[in-house]
Enzyme design. Structure first.
Site, PDB file in Angstrom:
ATOM      1  N   ARG A 117       4.598  78.928  35.735  1.00 23.56           N
ATOM      2  CA  ARG A 117       5.026  78.516  37.175  1.00 23.56           C
ATOM      3  C   ARG A 117       6.271  78.942  37.932  1.00 23.56           C
ATOM      4  O   ARG A 117       7.284  79.331  37.244  1.00 23.56           O
ATOM      5  CB  ARG A 117       5.017  76.824  37.352  1.00 23.56           C
ATOM      6  CG  ARG A 117       3.669  76.038  37.237  1.00 23.56           C
ATOM      7  CD  ARG A 117       4.025  74.607  37.289  1.00 23.56           C
ATOM      8  NE  ARG A 117       4.785  73.868  36.136  1.00 23.56           N
ATOM      9  CZ  ARG A 117       6.148  73.635  36.232  1.00 23.56           C
ATOM     10  NH1 ARG A 117       6.714  74.016  37.455  1.00 23.56           N
ATOM     11  NH2 ARG A 117       6.947  73.274  35.374  1.00 23.56           N
ATOM     12  N   TYR A 247      -1.713  82.781  37.046  1.00 23.68           N
ATOM     13  CA  TYR A 247      -1.044  81.704  36.305  1.00 23.68           C
ATOM     14  C   TYR A 247      -1.745  80.501  36.558  1.00 23.68           C
ATOM     15  O   TYR A 247      -1.418  79.826  37.713  1.00 23.68           O
ATOM     16  CB  TYR A 247       0.125  81.679  35.991  1.00 23.68           C
ATOM     17  CG  TYR A 247       0.781  80.601  35.037  1.00 23.68           C
ATOM     18  CD1 TYR A 247       0.488  80.558  33.619  1.00 23.68           C
ATOM     19  CD2 TYR A 247       1.347  79.450  35.613  1.00 23.68           C
ATOM     20  CE1 TYR A 247       0.675  79.538  32.836  1.00 23.68           C
ATOM     21  CE2 TYR A 247       1.725  78.316  34.832  1.00 23.68           C
ATOM     22  CZ  TYR A 247       1.471  78.371  33.534  1.00 23.68           C
ATOM     23  OH  TYR A 247       1.660  77.378  32.577  1.00 23.68           O
ATOM     24  N   GLY A 249      -0.826  77.051  36.298  1.00 25.19           N
ATOM     25  CA  GLY A 249      -0.045  76.139  36.980  1.00 25.19           C
ATOM     26  C   GLY A 249       0.025  76.491  38.518  1.00 25.19           C
ATOM     27  O   GLY A 249       0.301  75.584  39.237  1.00 25.19           O
ATOM     28  N   LYS A 256      -1.357  70.826  39.470  1.00 20.67           N
ATOM     29  CA  LYS A 256       0.070  70.647  40.231  1.00 20.67           C
ATOM     30  C   LYS A 256      -0.045  70.519  41.465  1.00 20.67           C
ATOM     31  O   LYS A 256       0.844  69.701  42.196  1.00 20.67           O
ATOM     32  CB  LYS A 256       1.006  71.843  39.707  1.00 20.67           C
ATOM     33  CG  LYS A 256       1.187  71.689  38.201  1.00 20.67           C
ATOM     34  CD  LYS A 256       1.461  70.491  37.571  1.00 20.67           C
ATOM     35  CE  LYS A 256       1.476  70.745  36.068  1.00 20.67           C
ATOM     36  NZ  LYS A 256       1.996  69.399  35.385  1.00 20.67           N
ATOM     37  N   HIS A 276       3.739  62.470  37.086  1.00 20.13           N
ATOM     38  CA  HIS A 276       3.497  63.575  35.851  1.00 20.13           C
ATOM     39  C   HIS A 276       3.399  62.914  34.571  1.00 20.13           C
ATOM     40  O   HIS A 276       4.679  62.757  33.956  1.00 20.13           O
ATOM     41  CB  HIS A 276       4.604  64.560  36.035  1.00 20.13           C
ATOM     42  CG  HIS A 276       4.650  65.625  35.171  1.00 20.13           C
ATOM     43  ND1 HIS A 276       5.624  66.519  35.015  1.00 20.13           N
ATOM     44  CD2 HIS A 276       3.408  66.341  34.697  1.00 20.13           C
ATOM     45  CE1 HIS A 276       5.132  67.630  34.292  1.00 20.13           C
ATOM     46  NE2 HIS A 276       3.922  67.647  34.078  1.00 20.13           N
ATOM     47  N   SER A 298       7.483  69.106  31.549  1.00 20.09           N
ATOM     48  CA  SER A 298       6.509  70.051  31.311  1.00 20.09           C
ATOM     49  C   SER A 298       7.126  70.713  29.721  1.00 20.09           C
ATOM     50  O   SER A 298       8.292  70.884  29.577  1.00 20.09           O
ATOM     51  CB  SER A 298       6.601  71.469  32.015  1.00 20.09           C
ATOM     52  OG  SER A 298       6.395  70.969  33.570  1.00 20.09           O
ATOM     53  N   CYS A 300       7.324  69.189  27.109  1.00 21.03           N
ATOM     54  CA  CYS A 300       8.166  68.286  26.142  1.00 21.03           C
ATOM     55  C   CYS A 300       7.340  67.232  25.353  1.00 21.03           C
ATOM     56  O   CYS A 300       7.737  66.271  24.897  1.00 21.03           O
ATOM     57  CB  CYS A 300       8.959  67.496  26.934  1.00 21.03           C
ATOM     58  SG  CYS A 300      10.372  68.206  27.837  1.00 21.03           S
ATOM     59  N   ASP A 325      -1.462  64.312  31.417  1.00 17.09           N
ATOM     60  CA  ASP A 325      -0.210  65.055  32.016  1.00 17.09           C
ATOM     61  C   ASP A 325      -0.078  64.548  33.504  1.00 17.09           C
ATOM     62  O   ASP A 325       1.045  64.360  34.193  1.00 17.09           O
ATOM     63  CB  ASP A 325      -0.979  66.609  32.460  1.00 17.09           C
ATOM     64  CG  ASP A 325      -0.029  67.583  33.179  1.00 17.09           C
ATOM     65  OD1 ASP A 325       1.274  67.441  32.758  1.00 17.09           O
ATOM     66  OD2 ASP A 325      -0.247  68.248  33.988  1.00 17.09           O
ATOM     67  N   ARG A 417      -1.181  79.097  26.512  1.00 20.69           N
ATOM     68  CA  ARG A 417      -2.211  77.682  26.987  1.00 20.69           C
ATOM     69  C   ARG A 417      -3.446  77.652  26.377  1.00 20.69           C
ATOM     70  O   ARG A 417      -4.112  78.753  26.206  1.00 20.69           O
ATOM     71  CB  ARG A 417      -2.016  77.619  28.582  1.00 20.69           C
ATOM     72  CG  ARG A 417      -0.774  77.529  29.301  1.00 20.69           C
ATOM     73  CD  ARG A 417      -0.096  76.087  28.942  1.00 20.69           C
ATOM     74  NE  ARG A 417       0.976  76.089  29.684  1.00 20.69           N
ATOM     75  CZ  ARG A 417       1.565  74.816  30.182  1.00 20.69           C
ATOM     76  NH1 ARG A 417       0.951  73.856  30.285  1.00 20.69           N
ATOM     77  NH2 ARG A 417       2.931  74.911  30.842  1.00 20.69           N
ATOM     78  N   ARG A 448      14.287  66.101  27.086  1.00 17.58           N
ATOM     79  CA  ARG A 448      14.639  66.809  25.889  1.00 17.58           C
ATOM     80  C   ARG A 448      16.234  66.960  25.915  1.00 17.58           C
ATOM     81  O   ARG A 448      16.632  67.727  26.711  1.00 17.58           O
ATOM     82  CB  ARG A 448      14.019  68.184  25.972  1.00 17.58           C
ATOM     83  CG  ARG A 448      13.935  69.271  24.739  1.00 17.58           C
ATOM     84  CD  ARG A 448      13.320  70.422  25.374  1.00 17.58           C
ATOM     85  NE  ARG A 448      11.927  70.152  25.022  1.00 17.58           N
ATOM     86  CZ  ARG A 448      11.327  70.861  23.892  1.00 17.58           C
ATOM     87  NH1 ARG A 448      11.811  71.332  22.856  1.00 17.58           N
ATOM     88  NH2 ARG A 448       9.993  70.940  23.991  1.00 17.58           N
ATOM     89  N   ASP A 543       5.431  60.197  13.929  1.00 17.95           N
ATOM     90  CA  ASP A 543       6.443  58.963  13.603  1.00 17.95           C
ATOM     91  C   ASP A 543       6.904  58.486  14.935  1.00 17.95           C
ATOM     92  O   ASP A 543       7.675  57.203  14.972  1.00 17.95           O
ATOM     93  CB  ASP A 543       7.374  59.565  12.863  1.00 17.95           C
ATOM     94  CG  ASP A 543       7.200  59.548  11.392  1.00 17.95           C
ATOM     95  OD1 ASP A 543       6.671  58.413  10.819  1.00 17.95           O
ATOM     96  OD2 ASP A 543       7.331  60.660  10.686  1.00 17.95           O
ATOM     97  N   ASN A 544       6.391  58.697  16.016  1.00 19.32           N
ATOM     98  CA  ASN A 544       6.944  58.281  17.320  1.00 19.32           C
ATOM     99  C   ASN A 544       6.303  56.910  17.741  1.00 19.32           C
ATOM    100  O   ASN A 544       6.543  56.151  18.295  1.00 19.32           O
ATOM    101  CB  ASN A 544       6.402  59.097  18.572  1.00 19.32           C
ATOM    102  CG  ASN A 544       7.331  60.479  18.775  1.00 19.32           C
ATOM    103  OD1 ASN A 544       8.408  60.425  18.054  1.00 19.32           O
ATOM    104  ND2 ASN A 544       6.755  61.691  19.340  1.00 19.32           N
TER     105      ASN A 544
HETATM  106  C1  OXD Z   1       3.517  71.923  33.398  1.00 17.08           C
HETATM  107  C2  OXD Z   1       1.955  71.768  32.975  1.00 17.08           C
HETATM  108  O1  OXD Z   1       3.696  72.944  33.715  1.00 17.08           O
HETATM  109  O2  OXD Z   1       1.471  70.694  32.886  1.00 17.08           O
HETATM  110  O3  OXD Z   1       3.941  70.641  33.454  1.00 17.08           O
HETATM  111  O4  OXD Z   1       1.311  72.932  32.733  1.00 17.08           O
HETATM  112 MN    MN Z   2       2.666  69.014  33.315  1.00 17.63          MN
END
Ligand code: OXD
Ligand code: MN
Length: 634
Positions: A117, A247, A249, A256, A276, A298, A300, A325, A417, A448, A543-544
């Site tokens: 993006r 691309y 995104g 988005k 989001h 994004s 993460c 997402d 992706r 993060r 483990d989350n």
């Molecule tokens: C982002 C996606 O960039 O979901 O957040 O692709």
């Molecule tokens: Mn996203």
């Protein structure tokens, strides 16, 4: 003109009639190679015109402006998809993978200058600058339309103009929206069919009414020149124009652009939330089920969290996915928040995905998947960094160059992706098509962060939770162009996606609280805290579940915690850490620590961020900041 390249396209065994032109005249008289030559579909294909006069008029206007060779009306059928895949293969837009190993899978390589993006070229075009607010690039609508129309003039000469109708959200949901994307990219059409409910069902739902509402999206690759790349949103007109990129995104306008930027503007106006966020279901062995929404920036780990497989110790727990997402959430009559996933597929980051990290995603992408920018192996399969097993000795990298396991370069782009239909997800939640959505018990924010932020904590109340979301920060990733690994504030993970003034967005969140007599509890997580040697302290992934179990216990009013200046924090004994040998009690202490020296810096960072947003920060959030500082004795 690059005659050699044009000729090689003609002589590479293209079936006669596949392309009408391989070069095109630009308005300025320049002759350029055509990167998206027109296709010549058989009669009866691509002819399912809309019956809505408003759509026909708009399509005709775009046709007059862009001057395509022909128009292809997409109906979303299997035959159409097969034909378009064939045409895309003949044009070299996609490579068919080994169909025994990866049935229905294809690989696309984007232009190397176009892999993420482009936030710096993304604009919110509103009459007043303050409507876009301090976090968005702004441009006035009239001059931006002029500029874009100039760029689009004759842009589709020698190309096919695809008209793609689509629905976002379960078709029967009052929250769902209809969009039309006009594009000259066959890759966009193939992707939109995966990512949205695309085709005749959308045009049927829109019907014939002249004033029926639909999003107008126009996309052209132009020449993929980074200097002529713009992603522009006109929220008041429910319109998006994206040029110069291929691309996902930037060009899958459903995602988005519509489902977040335009939808967040509509949500503010109409009284709902477009976020989001992933949405997952968690069912205990006793059959108690909660739905949880989580906003992480994004790349993460939203997709991984939404498909999590609990560790053995949690046998009998079932995690199911509603979305990975985006969440559209509305206020139920029972005072709860209800969420639907507007999308129909997942556009996930590939590197790091493996049978160890996310077995459900791996099973999903075994078939029907459109990969972008991963490596191609000699047996016609795909490879990426972090995939199970040893790297292949040789492969073709994401740019199409020979690659060996000794290469210094990555085989797959870090932002490569997969686009896969959500029906492939082995743990798809049975309520994914429920028009009413699912009731949300908890909202999780998280970024993060190598330090400062403990593994998990809970907000004291709704307004404190909004403050936690509003001051969220995260280290940047490859999902957007620019430096990677820098801490930036990313409120509610919406910094690049909020389609209006962020101050008004915060206010909208604050106002949601009193409307919810049974609001979700709000939490913050950080899977990414590191030790002094830079090693992750928490194993993450499955483990989350241990953190999620505590969150669910809190929702049920039974989990314990201690009060800290930043919120309710679990003690090690409040989390179920059975059979987690790799995390020692010292590591646990470091993971959970709320250190005043780190928070001193954090508070200063939050204050600085709010200063950049003034005069728009709601008073309540300034009061929350003051109260937080006071709890630290400042
Ligand atoms: C982002 C996606 O960039 O979901 O957040 O692709
Ligand atoms: Mn996203």
């Amino acid at each position: 003109m690059n005659i050699a390249r044009v000729s090689s396209q003609i002589f590479l065994g293209q079936p006669a009639g596949a392309f009408k032109l391989t070069f095109r005249l630009l308005p300025r008289g320049l002759v350029m190679e055509n990167i998206a030559p027109a296709i010549a579909p058989p009669s009866g294909m691509g002819e399912r015109k809309s019956v809505n006069k408003a759509v026909l008029t708009w399509v005709h206007e775009v046709e007059s402006l862009t001057a395509p060779e022909n128009i292809f009306w997409c109906d979303g059928s299997e035959e159409e998809n097969d034909y378009l895949l064939g045409a895309a293969r003949r044009q070299g837009v996609v490579i068919q993978l080994n169909q025994e190993k990866a049935p229905g899978c294809y690989l696309h390589r984007s232009n190397p200058n176009d892999v993420a993006r482009v936030e710096q070229f993304t604009f919110i075009c509103t009459p007043a600058k303050e409507e876009a607010g301090p976090t968005n690039n702004w441009a006035g609508p009239a001059e931006t339309y002029d500029k874009l129309h100039g760029m689009l003039k004759g842009a589709m000469r020698g190309r096919t103009m695809f008209v793609v109708p689509y629905i976002m959200g379960p078709p029967a949901s009052p929250l769902s929206k209809i969009g039309y994307e006009i594009t000259d990219s066959i890759y966009v059409v193939l992707s939109m069919r995966i990512m949205t409910r695309m085709g005749a069902l959308a045009s049927e739902k829109l019907g014939q009414k002249l004033d029926a509402e639909f999003n107008r999206g126009v996309h052209s690759l132009l020449e993929l020149d980074p200097e002529r790349r713009l992603i522009c949103h006109f929220p008041q007109d429910n319109t998006i124009i994206s040029v110069g990129s291929g691309y996902g995104g930037n060009v899958l306008l459903s995602k988005k652009c519509l489902a977040l930027r335009i939808a967040s503007y509509l949500a503010k106006k109409q009284g709902w939330l477009a976020e989001h966020m992933l949405i997952l279901g968690a069912e205990s062995p006793e059959g108690e089920k909660h739905y949880i929404a989580a906003a992480f920036p994004s790349a993460c780990g939203k997709t991984n969290f939404a498909m999590l497989i609990p560790p053995k110790h949690f046998a009998g727990w079932k995690i199911t996915t509603i979305g990975d997402d985006i969440a559209w959430m509305h206020f139920g009559q029972d005072g709860r928040l209800y969420a639907v996933n507007p999308e129909n597929g997942y556009f996930g980051v590939v590197p790091g995905t493996s049978y160890k990290s996310n077995p459900n995603a791996m099973r999903a992408i075994e078939r029907d998947t459109l990969f972008t920018n991963v490596a191609l192996t000699s047996d016609g399969s795909v490879w990426w960094e972090g995939k199970d097993g040893d790297p292949p000795k040789t492969a073709t990298d994401w740019k199409g160059n020979p690659w060996t396991s000794d290469s210094k370069e990555k085989a797959a782009h870090p932002n490569s992706r997969f686009a896969v239909p959500m029906r492939n997800n082995p743990v798809l939640d049975p309520k994914v098509e429920d028009p009413a959505g699912v009731p949300i018990s908890a909202i999780i924010f998280g970024g993060r962060r190598s330090n400062t932020m403990p593994l998990v904590f809970q907000a004291f109340d709704w307004n404190h939770g909004v403050y936690i979301g509003a001051t969220m920060a995260s280290e940047t990733t490859a999902a957007a162009t620019g430096a990677v690994g820098q801490v930036r504030r990313d409120p509610m993970a919406m910094l690049p996606f909020c389609g209006y003034n962020i101050g008004d967005y915060f206010e909208h969140w604050l106002q949601a609280g009193p409307r919810l007599t049974n609001p979700p509890l709000i939490f913050n997580v950080n899977w990414f805290r590191k030790d002094a040697d830079g090693k992750f302290l928490w194993p993450g992934f499955g483990d989350n579940m241990r953190v999620m179990k505590w969150i669910i216990d809190r929702c049920e009013g039974r989990g314990s915690a201690m009060e800290s200046p930043i919120g309710f924090v679990p003690r090690a004994e409040d989390l179920d850490l059975e059979e987690l040998e790799e995390v020692s009690s010292e590591m646990m202490r470091d993971l959970m620590a709320v250190r005043s020296n780190e928070w001193e810096k954090e508070l200063a960072g939050q204050e600085k961020f709010f200063e950049t947003l003034q005069p728009y920060v709601p008073k309540e959030l300034l009061a929350q900041r003051k109260a937080l500082a006071a709890r630290f004795g400042r």
